[in-house]
Design a protein around this motif. Structure first.
Motif, mmCIF file in Angstrom:
data_model
loop_
_atom_site.group_PDB
_atom_site.id
_atom_site.type_symbol
_atom_site.label_atom_id
_atom_site.label_comp_id
_atom_site.label_asym_id
_atom_site.label_seq_id
_atom_site.Cartn_x
_atom_site.Cartn_y
_atom_site.Cartn_z
ATOM 1 N N ASN A 317 0.890 -1.272 -0.122
ATOM 2 C CA ASN A 317 -0.001 -0.199 -0.013
ATOM 3 C C ASN A 317 0.952 1.182 0.189
ATOM 4 O O ASN A 317 1.920 1.081 0.556
ATOM 5 N N HIS A 319 0.581 5.886 -0.521
ATOM 6 C CA HIS A 319 -0.229 7.012 -0.494
ATOM 7 C C HIS A 319 0.016 7.758 -1.903
ATOM 8 O O HIS A 319 0.868 7.978 -2.518
ATOM 9 N N THR A 339 -4.927 6.445 0.695
ATOM 10 C CA THR A 339 -4.207 5.180 0.630
ATOM 11 C C THR A 339 -4.747 4.369 -0.577
ATOM 12 O O THR A 339 -5.747 4.087 -0.604
ATOM 13 N N SER A 376 4.896 5.782 -3.004
ATOM 14 C CA SER A 376 4.139 6.870 -2.969
ATOM 15 C C SER A 376 4.455 8.042 -3.829
ATOM 16 O O SER A 376 3.769 8.630 -4.394
#
Length: 429
Positions: A317, A319, A339, A376
């Motif tokens: 995962n 952002h 997320t 991210s």
């Protein structure tokens, strides 16, 4: 700004007419050559215009080219000067009207004062009604005096506004004399070195540093062009058109990441899979990993690897930017991030990626091992690159976010410093 108000001007010894027209839901500046009848049409903030005798046969034109850039500045300036001159004529007419009114008021006050003086000399002989009349005259005289002072103040204000409008016209003519903005290479080199940090700059191989600088310079130059056109055109369009589009300034920044980081990663991962896991290579030439097709950047004639798959290969995962933030012309008040979660990958697939990064002797690999941070940053840059590739502007805050993600700003280090600074990288061979 009045729609369809036509103004003529001279540029490069040629006569042009220009006006702001409604086109679909937007305002559009149109500049026509008197002799050839060719029309240049462009919207505020865009760096591509249309040139031709009609829209159907017009061809796209890069308006950051010096000739077209300065032609548009001259047209915008001519429209603004015409608007200032119209306002000045209105102010002159109002000034003349008020001046006449002030003169009439002055004559009335003078007459009232004469009457008051005569009545004052005979005050003791006046009846009660005459005494009342005398008081009324005094009140009327005071009121007239106040109106006159107020009108004189308004006249003085109009005079000041007229002088200010004339100064604006002079300043605008001076601005129009300036050439297309050019970023000073030497000063910008020092600026980039300062923004990245001396250790980061020193850790970049010379073969990397040169192309990197050229892309940064291209981005900075495009941003300067857009800002310059916006400054001259802001009052003309009066905020009625879409926000300025910084796509041409953002694209070179995305290309830095795509060519120097993303493509290198996929090329290395593809090579690693071919060497260590040849059974994963398909007859079509790509390798499969967790249901994803892994190709090197040069395969099948493509210049770029599939950037959209990168984040989920690095982390479960990460952002990314919210969808509404990508459409907003200013940063949303709430958090701009959300997320994202990877598609189902087996632990074995993730271990293969980790093994590839361990085997890859590169500062990029060491940075990518900080999985969530790298995923991210790279996915947010990918989102903004995709926005550039599709209709709609790259807003200024998104351009600044993109630049800060790569170069850094006062609040954070960009990914280049994260990868190549002395604390995280060894000097490239």
């Amino acid at each position: 700004m009045r729609l369809n108000a036509v103004t003529t001007f001279q540029y490069d010894r040629k006569t042009y007419s220009c006006a702001v027209k409604q086109q679909d839901l937007h305002l559009e500046l149109r500049v026509q050559n008197f002799k050839t009848k060719y029309i240049l049409a462009v919207r505020q903030g865009e760096t591509l215009g249309l040139l031709g005798r009609d829209r159907a046969t017009a061809r796209p034109i890069d308006i950051s080219q010096p000739y077209f850039f300065n032609l548009i500045k001259a047209a915008l300036g001519a429209l603004k000067i015409a608007e200032l001159e119209a306002e000045a004529r209105k102010t002159d007419a109002l000034f003349a009207e008020l001046s006449k009114a002030v003169e009439c008021q002055a004559e009335q006050i003078e007459l009232l004062e004469t009457q008051l003086q005569l009545l004052e000399t005979e005050k003791d002989k006046l009846s009660a009604s005459a005494q009342q009349r005398l008081g009324g005259l005094r009140s009327e005289s005071a009121a007239s005096d106040r109106r006159t002072r107020s009108e004189r103040e308004l006249v003085a204000k109009l005079q000041a506004e007229l002088a200010a409008e004339k100064q604006k016209a002079i300043a605008l003519e001076t601005e129009l004399d300036r050439a297309i903005p050019r970023v000073n290479r030497q000063e910008f080199w020092q600026q980039v070195e300062g923004e990245l940090g001396e250790d980061t700059w020193a850790n970049l191989d010379r073969a990397v540093r040169g192309p990197l600088f050229e892309k940064l310079l291209e981005s900075e130059q495009q941003a300067a062009v857009i800002e310059s056109l916006n400054c001259v055109g802001a009052d003309i369009f009066a905020g009625s058109t879409p926000a300025a589009d910084y796509s041409t300034a953002g694209l070179p920044l995305c290309e830095i990441v795509e060519r120097a980081i993303v493509n290198d990663f996929f090329t290395e991962l593809y090579r690693f899979l071919c060497d260590r896991y040849p059974e994963r290579r398909t007859p079509s030439g790509h390798c499969e990993l967790g249901g994803l097709k892994i190709r090197a950047a040069h395969q099948s004639g493509t210049r770029s690897a599939p950037w959209g798959n990168l984040a989920q290969l690095l982390a479960p995962n990460w952002h990314c930017l919210r969808r509404d933030a990508l459409d907003a012309d200013r940063p949303p008040a709430r958090d701009v991030y959300v997320t994202a979660r990877a598609r189902e990958l087996t632990e074995r697939d993730r271990q293969i990626v980790r093994d590839c990064l361990d085997a890859w002797d590169s500062p990029i690999a060491r940075w990518m091992q900080r999985s969530t941070l790298a995923a991210s940053a790279l996915d947010q840059i990918r989102q903004l690159r995709n926005r550039i590739a599709h209709p709609g502007p790259l807003h200024i805050w998104q351009y600044r976010h993109l630049r800060a993600s790569i170069i850094g700003d006062a609040s954070r280090r960009g990914i280049l410093a994260q990868i190549y600074s002395a604390s995280t990288a060894r000097t490239l061979p």
